[in-house]
Scaffold this active site. Structure first.
Site, mmCIF file in Angstrom:
data_model
loop_
_atom_site.group_PDB
_atom_site.id
_atom_site.type_symbol
_atom_site.label_atom_id
_atom_site.label_comp_id
_atom_site.label_asym_id
_atom_site.label_seq_id
_atom_site.Cartn_x
_atom_site.Cartn_y
_atom_site.Cartn_z
ATOM 1 N N GLY A 46 43.036 41.423 43.152
ATOM 2 C CA GLY A 46 41.851 41.469 42.308
ATOM 3 C C GLY A 46 41.986 42.589 41.293
ATOM 4 O O GLY A 46 42.690 43.564 41.532
ATOM 5 N N GLN A 51 39.105 48.817 35.265
ATOM 6 C CA GLN A 51 40.409 49.301 35.734
ATOM 7 C C GLN A 51 41.476 49.248 34.644
ATOM 8 O O GLN A 51 42.512 49.901 34.757
ATOM 9 C CB GLN A 51 40.890 48.465 36.929
ATOM 10 N N CYS A 94 43.166 49.202 46.705
ATOM 11 C CA CYS A 94 42.640 49.182 45.342
ATOM 12 C C CYS A 94 43.770 49.614 44.409
ATOM 13 O O CYS A 94 44.410 50.640 44.652
ATOM 14 C CB CYS A 94 41.451 50.138 45.220
ATOM 15 N N LEU A 95 44.004 48.841 43.372
ATOM 16 C CA LEU A 95 45.089 49.165 42.438
ATOM 17 C C LEU A 95 44.831 50.491 41.734
ATOM 18 O O LEU A 95 45.769 51.099 41.218
ATOM 19 C CB LEU A 95 45.262 48.040 41.410
ATOM 20 N N HIS A 136 34.295 43.857 46.276
ATOM 21 C CA HIS A 136 35.084 45.018 45.837
ATOM 22 C C HIS A 136 35.163 45.048 44.304
ATOM 23 O O HIS A 136 34.949 46.094 43.690
ATOM 24 C CB HIS A 136 36.488 44.903 46.459
ATOM 25 N N GLU A 137 35.454 43.888 43.717
ATOM 26 C CA GLU A 137 35.621 43.852 42.257
ATOM 27 C C GLU A 137 34.282 44.040 41.550
ATOM 28 O O GLU A 137 34.198 44.703 40.509
ATOM 29 C CB GLU A 137 36.279 42.542 41.823
ATOM 30 N N HIS A 140 33.451 47.552 41.152
ATOM 31 C CA HIS A 140 34.125 48.203 40.019
ATOM 32 C C HIS A 140 33.282 48.095 38.743
ATOM 33 O O HIS A 140 33.295 48.998 37.907
ATOM 34 C CB HIS A 140 35.480 47.554 39.750
HETATM 35 NI NI NI Z 1 39.818 48.119 43.341
#
Ligand code: NI
Length: 168
Positions: A46, A51, A94-95, A136-137, A140
């Site tokens: 995701g 991000q 998480c990236l 989660h997304e 963000h």
């Molecule tokens: Ni994330």
């Protein structure tokens, strides 16, 4: 298509609230394609606008591609219409916080409404990994990270690990 640089915690951009997408034109199509390519390349399941420095309410996800075929989903202006009272704990990466998977608790099921890249509205009941990833997304888009969902001892342990990794 292009790979986009992924911002990492503690970038202040990750703490800002993204604005609604209003223009469903070619620029949005290109952004969505670039975000998907960036997500697959990372590799992740995701990726949300903030991000990659885009403060708009868009995320992409594909929770099963590492185990099977690709099934990309592009969610624009997503909203959670309802969530189960039942919660589940699960490990999330998480990236923007690489190398620090964290266990967080979330509603096990959510009903998500969003617009696809053509502006068509979709509503779907999500469970399992899809429910977890979508929440989660969506976090963000509201400037929220998995670090914020931890209880105090877990948050302090995560902070220590980030310091040890030179990213405190
Ligand atoms: Ni994330």
């Amino acid at each position: 298509m292009a790979l986009l640089p992924i911002l990492r915690h503690p970038s202040p951009m990750l703490r800002r609230i993204a604005l609604p997408v209003e223009d469903f034109g070619p620029a949005l199509q290109m952004l969505a394609r670039d975000m998907l390519q960036t997500m697959y390349d990372a590799p992740g399941r995701g990726l949300a606008g903030p991000q990659v420095g885009v403060l708009r309410r868009i995320f992409v996800m594909d929770t099963g591609w590492k185990e099977g075929d690709r099934a990309p989903v592009i969610c624009i202006n997503p909203e959670i219409l309802g969530a189960s009272g039942r919660t589940e704990a699960g490990v999330e990466g998480c990236l923007s916080i690489p190398g620090l998977p964290l266990e967080v608790e979330r509603p096990a099921e959510v009903t998500l409404r969003w617009a696809d890249v053509d502006g068509a509205v979709q509503t779907r009941a999500l469970t399992g990994a899809a429910a977890r990833c979508a929440q989660h997304e969506l976090d963000h888009l509201n400037g929220r990270l998995i670090l914020d969902l931890l209880d105090e001892p877990a948050r302090q342990a995560a902070a220590q690990r980030l310091i040890a990794m030179g990213r405190g």
